[in-house]
Design a protein around this motif. Structure first.
Motif, mmCIF file in Angstrom:
data_model
loop_
_atom_site.group_PDB
_atom_site.id
_atom_site.type_symbol
_atom_site.label_atom_id
_atom_site.label_comp_id
_atom_site.label_asym_id
_atom_site.label_seq_id
_atom_site.Cartn_x
_atom_site.Cartn_y
_atom_site.Cartn_z
ATOM 1 N N PRO A 88 -11.962 2.690 4.833
ATOM 2 C CA PRO A 88 -11.006 2.978 5.598
ATOM 3 C C PRO A 88 -11.287 3.699 7.203
ATOM 4 C CG PRO A 88 -10.345 3.303 3.602
ATOM 5 C CD PRO A 88 -12.136 3.123 3.493
ATOM 6 N N HIS A 98 -11.445 -2.595 11.593
ATOM 7 C CA HIS A 98 -10.351 -2.064 10.987
ATOM 8 C C HIS A 98 -10.394 -2.364 9.397
ATOM 9 C CE1 HIS A 98 -6.316 -2.328 9.619
ATOM 10 N NE2 HIS A 98 -5.957 -1.180 10.601
ATOM 11 N N THR A 100 -8.499 -0.845 5.457
ATOM 12 C CA THR A 100 -7.865 0.102 4.805
ATOM 13 C C THR A 100 -7.982 -0.071 3.096
ATOM 14 O OG1 THR A 100 -5.773 -1.414 4.817
ATOM 15 C CG2 THR A 100 -5.696 0.082 6.366
ATOM 16 N N PRO A 275 -4.009 4.732 2.535
ATOM 17 C CA PRO A 275 -5.055 4.457 3.348
ATOM 18 C C PRO A 275 -4.234 3.886 4.897
ATOM 19 C CG PRO A 275 -5.965 3.463 1.470
ATOM 20 C CD PRO A 275 -4.550 3.864 1.145
ATOM 21 N N GLU A 276 -3.442 2.987 4.439
ATOM 22 C CA GLU A 276 -2.833 2.621 5.623
ATOM 23 C C GLU A 276 -1.966 3.613 6.835
ATOM 24 O OE1 GLU A 276 -3.080 -0.720 2.494
ATOM 25 O OE2 GLU A 276 -2.534 1.208 2.657
ATOM 26 N N VAL A 279 -4.837 5.537 8.241
ATOM 27 C CA VAL A 279 -5.371 4.510 9.634
ATOM 28 C C VAL A 279 -4.337 4.536 10.733
ATOM 29 C CG1 VAL A 279 -6.457 2.368 10.287
ATOM 30 C CG2 VAL A 279 -7.308 3.521 8.173
ATOM 31 N N ASN A 280 -3.167 4.161 10.331
ATOM 32 C CA ASN A 280 -2.165 4.190 11.493
ATOM 33 C C ASN A 280 -1.949 5.394 12.078
ATOM 34 O OD1 ASN A 280 -1.350 1.655 10.658
ATOM 35 N ND2 ASN A 280 -0.003 2.221 9.344
#
Length: 597
Positions: A88, A98, A100, A275-276, A279-280
């Motif tokens: 990620p 990129h 996730t 994880p999204e 990362v966002n």
């Protein structure tokens, strides 16, 4: 009809070039790879590539934040024809892909088809990628050309990044450095399985760049690693003085909307966060250096792999031997830096074109010098008069008002040069140590990082392309298309690949070649300069090491002594105060004079 036949012939050729499926029988099952043909300087080099092999159980669910466990047996035959997912990370300008997906602990094995240099097997090189421990993956530096040109096996790996790789809450739930333990688990996989690919377990070299160089240096200071590797190449990184000592998990949890009332609440929230979302959040804060720094996770003291700041271990070892340093000195070692590492720090000063960045002396002295001092003296407040002395050392006396180039010099010294030089000096002190030092100065046409036109030496990460025979994924990593390096860069690439793989095969970068790269010795301090034409120079960063490790600490010690009151209560107390003050003034003047000669 002729066109149909031609198309069929081309299809057959493509199938023959890219779709052959070599297989290898291993302890963990049959692994099916892909034959790869890559072109370098109009020559086609063939390797058998085995991609996306899992080396650890997926670090998901209850395994999140835990140390890795061996993957075990593979489904047989295992299809190793595609890279596995990167760990990620957000899409960074450099090294970023990129992703996730936490199921990301894969490695890639590139095996030359030529007969090995020794009857017993090929030498092996394990690559640890850079990216600040927050980005990167093994697939960004394909190993086909390096493996085939140098006739060695190249292994590239993924490891956990950011919070997933480096959260440390101080107990067994998350002890930190999981990403470093991932790297070690990959090394253990190599020891167990590389013989099946034709690899020699007695000739293993670990090498890395930037955060990857920091990582391989950490592994070289961990005595239980004895036997996992025998040689180390450190490119643009050292054992850092200031690892993570704060608790970024609190800030991260707050930004993610977690309950931050207790450490248990923070951990439970981070264990469940997607994880999204992480990362966002990185992407959201990418342009805010303060907030981004608050959620950045790096190495910490975990009580096992890292028991204390490695640079403290190194400095103490100049006086007292330790098992950590004795292990490090037993390994053959290449230590190198790019000619102008500090250029990478200039990016943070840019609000427009990098060529237009100008730093004045006031900003340099009052803001930038204090801001970067924690790299050198973590946790210490540096007095004003010591800051003034540092500012004098980093003044361009031919044009003192323009501090741009001196900032680049200062940033390179405190973040890279001094610590790296100190490590190689210690390594060379070993009774049987073999040490080689280089400076990569070449100003290549396509820099990896934004670089001003006035740069006269290489920027950080510029060495990556020639090391891997210009096979990097330029489009994915750097958004660069159709790069055609000039002939002199390809010449340089050939020399570097030869040096690196000679070291892996023979324990000496010169190998049996006529071009000699002299060993680094403390009396002569010779090193190789890699450029359009290579050369030999001496005493790289000797003055800088003396300034930062003798002059500045001497000033700080003198300041501490001068802060103590002389004894009172005698008839001569007034004279004592006067003499003491005069002594301090002379002491400071002596250090000041020495530092600007």
């Amino acid at each position: 009809m002729m066109g149909v036949k031609l198309c069929f012939l081309l299809f057959v050729l493509v199938v023959d070039c890219y779709c052959q499926e070599p297989t290898v029988e291993t302890k963990i099952g049959t692994i099916q790879g892909i034959q790869s043909n890559k072109t370098f300087r109009n020559n086609v080099y063939t390797t058998n590539a085995y991609l996306g092999i899992p080396y650890s159980k997926p670090p998901v669910g209850d395994m999140r934040f835990k140390r890795p466990l061996p993957y075990g047996n593979l489904t047989s035959p295992f299809n190793a024809t595609n890279y596995g997912s990167p760990c990620p990370q957000m899409q960074y300008p450099v090294f970023g892909m990129h992703s996730t997906n936490e199921d990301c602990l894969f490695l890639n094995v590139f095996v030359p088809t030529a007969t090995s240099d020794r009857e017993e097997r090929h030498a092996v090189m394990i690559w640890v990628h850079g990216g600040g421990l927050i980005s990167g993956s093994g697939q960004l530096t394909p190993g086909e050309i390096l493996a085939a040109y140098g006739n060695v096996i190249v292994v590239t790996i993924n490891y956990r990044l950011g919070v997933f790789g480096f959260l440390n809450i101080g107990d067994e739930r998350a002890q930190g450095n999981m990403g470093l333990w991932d790297q070690r688990e990959a090394m253990l996989w190599v020891i167990e399985n590389i013989a099946s690919f034709g690899g020699d377990v007695d000739r293993i070299t670990i090498f890395g760049e930037s955060a990857g160089a920091v990582s391989v240096n950490v592994h070289s200071l961990y005595p239980p690693n004895k036997g996992l590797f025998h040689q180390v190449i450190s490119q643009s990184g050292s054992a850092r003085s200031n690892f993570g000592s704060s608790s970024p998990q609190t800030a991260l949890a707050r930004y993610l909307g977690c309950d931050i009332s207790t450490s248990d609440a923070i951990f439970e929230c981070l264990k469940k966060v997607s994880p999204e979302d992480y990362v966002n959040l990185q992407q959201q804060f990418a342009m805010d250096s303060i907030k981004f720094g608050e959620i950045t996770f790096i190495e910490t003291i975990d009580g096992d792999l890292i028991k204390r700041f490695p640079l403290d271990t190194i400095r103490d070892a100049f006086r007292n031997r330790s098992p950590e340093v004795e292990f490090m000195q037993s390994l053959a070692y290449i230590n190198g830096l790019n000619g102008n590492e500090g250029l990478s720090n200039l990016i943070m000063m840019a609000n427009g074109p990098l060529n237009d960045v100008r730093i004045n002396k006031t900003t340099m002295d009052n803001s930038l010098i204090p801001m970067m001092l924690p790299f050198v003296f973590p946790g210490h407040e540096v007095p004003h008069h010591v800051l003034k002395n540092i500012a004098l050392e980093y003044t361009n006396w031919t044009n003192p008002d323009d501090a741009t180039e001196m900032f680049v010099k200062y940033a390179g010294d405190v973040a890279y040069n001094v610590e790296s030089a100190e490590l190689r000096n210690l390594h060379a002190k070993g009774d049987a140590s073999r040490t080689w030092v280089y400076s990569f100065d070449a100003v290549i046409d396509q820099h990896m990082l934004p670089t001003p036109d006035w740069a006269t030496k290489a920027n950080h990460a510029d060495d990556l392309a020639p090391i891997f025979g210009y096979q990097m994924d330029y489009k994915e990593a750097f958004n660069i298309s159709n790069y055609q390096p000039p002939a002199w860069e390809l010449d340089l690439s050939e020399r570097m690949m030869t040096f690196w793989t000679n070291f892996a095969k023979y324990g000496n970068p010169s190998g049996n070649d006529t071009v000699r790269w002299p060993e680094f010795e403390l009396d002569s301090m010779k090193h190789l300069v890699l450029d359009k034409t290579d050369s030999i120079e001496a005493r790289q960063y000797a003055r800088e090491v003396s300034f930062w490790r003798e002059v500045v600490p001497g000033l700080l010690e003198a300041n501490a002594d001068c802060g103590k009151e002389p004894k009172h209560g005698t008839a001569s107390s007034a004279i004592n105060v006067f003499t003491y003050s005069r002594y301090c003034s002379i002491l400071f003047f002596t250090f000041l004079l020495f530092s600007i000669i």
